[in-house]
Write an enzyme that holds these catalytic residues in place. Structure first.
Site, mmCIF file in Angstrom:
data_model
loop_
_atom_site.group_PDB
_atom_site.id
_atom_site.type_symbol
_atom_site.label_atom_id
_atom_site.label_comp_id
_atom_site.label_asym_id
_atom_site.label_seq_id
_atom_site.Cartn_x
_atom_site.Cartn_y
_atom_site.Cartn_z
ATOM 1 N N SER A 1 0.830 -1.196 0.000
ATOM 2 C CA SER A 1 0.000 0.000 0.000
ATOM 3 C C SER A 1 0.873 1.257 0.000
ATOM 4 C CB SER A 1 -0.895 -0.016 1.249
ATOM 5 O OG SER A 1 -1.928 0.925 1.137
ATOM 6 N N PRO A 2 0.403 2.348 -0.604
ATOM 7 C CA PRO A 2 1.193 3.586 -0.585
ATOM 8 C C PRO A 2 1.382 4.074 0.856
ATOM 9 C CG PRO A 2 -0.619 3.728 -2.156
ATOM 10 C CD PRO A 2 -0.855 2.511 -1.342
ATOM 11 N N CYS B 1 3.486 7.101 2.976
ATOM 12 C CA CYS B 1 4.359 8.274 2.958
ATOM 13 C C CYS B 1 5.582 8.030 3.830
ATOM 14 C CB CYS B 1 3.603 9.495 3.448
ATOM 15 S SG CYS B 1 2.353 10.077 2.294
ATOM 16 N N ALA C 1 2.031 8.646 -1.805
ATOM 17 C CA ALA C 1 1.346 9.820 -2.339
ATOM 18 C C ALA C 1 2.367 10.796 -2.908
ATOM 19 C CB ALA C 1 0.524 10.481 -1.233
ATOM 20 N N GLN D 1 1.026 6.615 -6.879
ATOM 21 C CA GLN D 1 -0.185 7.263 -6.384
ATOM 22 C C GLN D 1 -0.072 8.772 -6.617
ATOM 23 O OE1 GLN D 1 -1.197 7.868 -2.089
ATOM 24 N NE2 GLN D 1 -2.869 6.442 -2.527
ATOM 25 N N TYR E 1 -7.984 14.039 1.647
ATOM 26 C CA TYR E 1 -7.189 14.907 0.793
ATOM 27 C C TYR E 1 -8.089 15.562 -0.261
ATOM 28 C CZ TYR E 1 -3.457 12.708 3.394
ATOM 29 O OH TYR E 1 -2.666 12.269 4.419
ATOM 30 N N ARG F 1 -8.205 5.337 -5.441
ATOM 31 C CA ARG F 1 -8.405 5.043 -4.017
ATOM 32 C C ARG F 1 -9.476 5.964 -3.466
ATOM 33 N NH1 ARG F 1 -4.111 3.940 0.864
ATOM 34 N NH2 ARG F 1 -4.457 1.819 0.092
ATOM 35 N N ARG G 1 1.203 -1.445 7.238
ATOM 36 C CA ARG G 1 2.045 -1.619 8.422
ATOM 37 C C ARG G 1 2.679 -3.001 8.511
ATOM 38 N NH1 ARG G 1 -1.862 2.039 9.687
ATOM 39 N NH2 ARG G 1 -1.240 3.857 10.928
#
Length: 353
Positions: free
Chosen positions: A21-22, A24, A56, A98, A180, A228, A323
């Site tokens: 998963s993206p 940051c 992102a 992303q 966002y 997403r 995670r």
């Protein structure tokens, strides 16, 4: 169909249904990827993931969550990303970028520095949004984008997609979740506009549809576009919810979206999220069933059997892990062994198989 079945999205075939998963990393300088990104993402590709999604990446400088975010608003940012893409692809994983704009949640410090707003005097900037409503009480009110500025945002997404092509990515994901900018337009809680981008469902979803169409027009036809979304704002009334998410997803497929990556929350700091193992998978299942579009499930998926069940039971077509991938970059190899499947071991690691 199981966790280690290949997944084909247009001309792209993933070796399994596990995606990184993206996430940051808040480690870029001037929006440029560096050795941290190479090692972080490269390790997870070597660990056996089918798809490695880059964090992102802001389509314009003021769209960064923090000053240390990746960006793709400048041609000089292409080659640093391409270097990482080449290594990840060489390990057998596909790459996805992303594309993002933080909107009113921009100009903040990295989490380990408190995550609070960064003032213009300290290297930050004034965030932008659908309406002049701050994310948190006490934050400065963002600048409400006018119609001309919205056209520029759409073109910024399209230009970033062109640069992503030059960098060698095999897929792009449009970030319309987690509070966002695009999510801010979707939800009535953050969008109080009275023009063509506010009010009705049709109007609130307009910017997302325009961005998708602009990106799809620039992105190579054989390669997939992913979106997403946050399936719900997790508020009792007045927010974005799963019924609207189904309707949005139903309209994205005809625009050329191959898969909807289903997360939740992030719009308001007061949301009460009942987090637990696989707590968002049901949203992915409903959207997949009712909107007739492929979905990805994400959120506290931590065990091989759990991830496999998501696929076998038809909840989603792809499992995205965050995670757990930080804790164990080789989760796919461990999962393959636990599930009796062949894992994509790097030849350099075969002695440990």
């Amino acid at each position: 169909m199981h966790l280690f079945s290949p997944l084909t999205l247009r001309s792209l075939t993933l070796r399994n249904r596990i995606a990184v998963s993206p996430m940051c990393q808040y480690s870029a300088v001037d929006g440029r990827a560096n050795d941290w990104h190479l090692v972080h993402l490269g390790a997870r590709a070597a660990g056996g993931a089918g798809l490695v999604m880059f964090e992102a990446t802001a389509v314009e400088a003021r769209g960064r969550i923090s000053p240390a975010d990746l960006g793709l608003w400048d041609d000089a940012q292409v080659e640093p990303l391409a270097r990482v893409v080449r290594f990840v692809e060489a390990q057998g994983a596909a790459t996805c970028l992303q594309l993002a704009h933080a909107g009113r949640k921009a100009s903040t410090a990295p989490p380990w520095e408190g995550g609070g707003p960064v003032a213009p005097s300290a290297g930050g900037w004034l965030p932008v949004a659908p309406s002049a409503l701050p994310f948190r009480d006490g934050d400065a009110a963002p600048h409400a984008l006018d119609a001309g500025e919205l056209r520029a945002v759409v073109q910024a997404f399209a230009a970033a997609a062109r640069r992503a092509t030059a960098a060698g990515f095999r897929a792009v994901e449009i970030h319309a979740a987690h509070g966002y900018l695009l999510h801010q337009f979707l939800s009535p809680l953050s969008n109080r506009r009275t023009d063509a981008y506010g009010g009705s469902f049709e109007n609130r979803t307009r910017l997302v549809r325009e961005v998708v169409s602009a990106v799809r027009a620039e992105w190579p036809e054989p390669l997939p576009v992913i979106v997403r979304i946050s399936a719900t704002d997790w508020v009792e009334e007045g927010g974005w919810d799963v019924a609207q998410s189904v309707e949005l997803a139903r309209g994205l497929a005809p625009l050329g979206v191959e898969l909807v990556d289903v997360s939740s929350g992030g719009l308001v700091p007061t949301a009460k999220v009942p987090a637990g193992p696989g707590y968002q998978s049901g949203f992915a299942e409903r959207i997949r069933r009712e909107a007739h579009v492929a979905t990805g499930a994400v959120g506290m998926i931590v065990a091989p059997e759990q991830a496999d069940h998501v696929i076998r039971s038809g909840q989603a077509d792809l499992v995205l892990m965050a995670r757990e991938m930080l804790r164990d970059p080789h989760f796919p190899l461990r999962a393959a062994r636990a599930l009796g499947q062949d894992g994509p071991w790097p030849k350099q690691y075969l002695r440990a198989r």
